[in-house]
Design a protein around this motif. Sequence first.
Motif, PDB file in Angstrom:
ATOM      1  N   CYS A   1     -10.073 -64.467   6.508  1.00 18.04           N
ATOM      2  CA  CYS A   1     -11.352 -63.757   6.407  1.00 18.04           C
ATOM      3  C   CYS A   1     -11.912 -63.505   7.796  1.00 18.04           C
ATOM      4  O   CYS A   1     -11.478 -64.114   8.780  1.00 18.04           O
ATOM      5  CB  CYS A   1     -12.337 -64.557   5.568  1.00 18.04           C
ATOM      6  SG  CYS A   1     -12.958 -66.058   6.361  1.00 18.04           S
ATOM      7  N   THR A   2     -12.874 -62.595   7.899  1.00 19.88           N
ATOM      8  CA  THR A   2     -13.534 -62.370   9.180  1.00 19.88           C
ATOM      9  C   THR A   2     -14.405 -63.573   9.535  1.00 19.88           C
ATOM     10  O   THR A   2     -14.859 -64.308   8.656  1.00 19.88           O
ATOM     11  CB  THR A   2     -14.396 -61.099   9.138  1.00 19.88           C
ATOM     12  OG1 THR A   2     -15.372 -61.234   8.080  1.00 19.88           O
ATOM     13  CG2 THR A   2     -13.552 -59.874   8.896  1.00 19.88           C
TER      14      THR A   2
ATOM     15  N   VAL B   1     -19.245 -62.866  12.097  1.00 22.79           N
ATOM     16  CA  VAL B   1     -19.951 -61.609  11.819  1.00 22.79           C
ATOM     17  C   VAL B   1     -21.376 -61.939  11.394  1.00 22.79           C
ATOM     18  O   VAL B   1     -21.586 -62.619  10.380  1.00 22.79           O
ATOM     19  CB  VAL B   1     -19.246 -60.814  10.699  1.00 22.79           C
ATOM     20  CG1 VAL B   1     -20.016 -59.534  10.383  1.00 22.79           C
ATOM     21  CG2 VAL B   1     -17.812 -60.497  11.090  1.00 22.79           C
TER      22      VAL B   1
ATOM     23  N   GLY C   1     -10.250 -59.612   5.053  1.00 22.38           N
ATOM     24  CA  GLY C   1     -11.091 -59.077   6.106  1.00 22.38           C
ATOM     25  C   GLY C   1     -11.486 -57.627   5.905  1.00 22.38           C
ATOM     26  O   GLY C   1     -12.024 -56.986   6.818  1.00 22.38           O
TER      27      GLY C   1
ATOM     28  N   ASP D   1     -16.708 -58.219   4.639  1.00 22.42           N
ATOM     29  CA  ASP D   1     -17.171 -59.444   5.291  1.00 22.42           C
ATOM     30  C   ASP D   1     -17.758 -60.432   4.300  1.00 22.42           C
ATOM     31  O   ASP D   1     -17.750 -61.645   4.549  1.00 22.42           O
ATOM     32  CB  ASP D   1     -18.225 -59.103   6.346  1.00 22.42           C
ATOM     33  CG  ASP D   1     -17.655 -58.233   7.462  1.00 22.42           C
ATOM     34  OD1 ASP D   1     -16.616 -58.601   8.020  1.00 22.42           O
ATOM     35  OD2 ASP D   1     -18.250 -57.169   7.743  1.00 22.42           O
TER      36      ASP D   1
END
Length: 294
Positions: A165-166, A169, A220, A223
């Motif tokens: 995952c991101t 952010v 990803g 978000d």
Amino acid sequence: MTGTQAGEDAEALLQIAVAAAGEAGRLLASWRGDERPEVVETKSSPTDVVTEMDRRSEALITSRIRAYRPGDAVLGEEGGQTAGGPAGGRDGGRPGRVRWVVDPLDGTVNYLYGLFDWAVSIAAEVDGTVVAGVVEVPRHGERFTAVAGQGAWLHRGEARVALHCTSGVPLGQALVGTGFGYDSGRRRVQGEVIAALLPYVRDIRRGGSASVDLCSVAAGRLDAFFERGLNYWDFAAGGLIAREAGTAVGGLAGQMESTSMAVAAGPGLYQQLDTFLTRLNPERDAQRSQERDG
């Protein structure tokens, strides 16, 4: 795995799920969209539909699972929970330990309209804990898989890519996915929540399949994701895949994900989204519209 879960091979359970999901995906994709599939009934509202293909997909998945593990329980969106029969399938299925959680067609409205974001979702529980899951997305040629403690993966053809995952952010730069319920009163509140959130994020996406959205967070592509009103089969497999990709998955204010609310995001962003949403009291429902009540 440790404790009672050690008695079951999660990788073997995943392979059964992958085979069943792949076959169901091919069945569903065999409808080419020349005309819409027949709607056989509605559930919670006239817009919450079941097609004949939902039922055929679930029947196929259940039969494939039972061929290998006749002693296991199966919880399906269309058929409810069914208990297994005597043990003694090809791998000697053990009653009472494993339950399969099946969404035979997640994103039925997308499917009905010829849109591509729909999926087959199958999770395997051992003693109430999801240990393996697959989300098959046939129109995109993608399969997402995870085994607890072993990471999450995207399969496209012969290629296999680890999912992450991101991270890092902030809310103001987050692309956030969501979905809407079928009850008009709930939709009204959900619209209010989106209106309040939209000025504070990069943008909002509404894909129409919760399992695909959760995998998109894992990959990803989103978000974050949140939705009120999901059922267990909507997030059982996708939730494991997201977690194994490093995503925080839960409800609001420290609760577990549930029908009341499911939220998925990178750990830092999760806390920001949790705080923002909690202030909006999104787990409430407005009264139904007069046309529904009348």
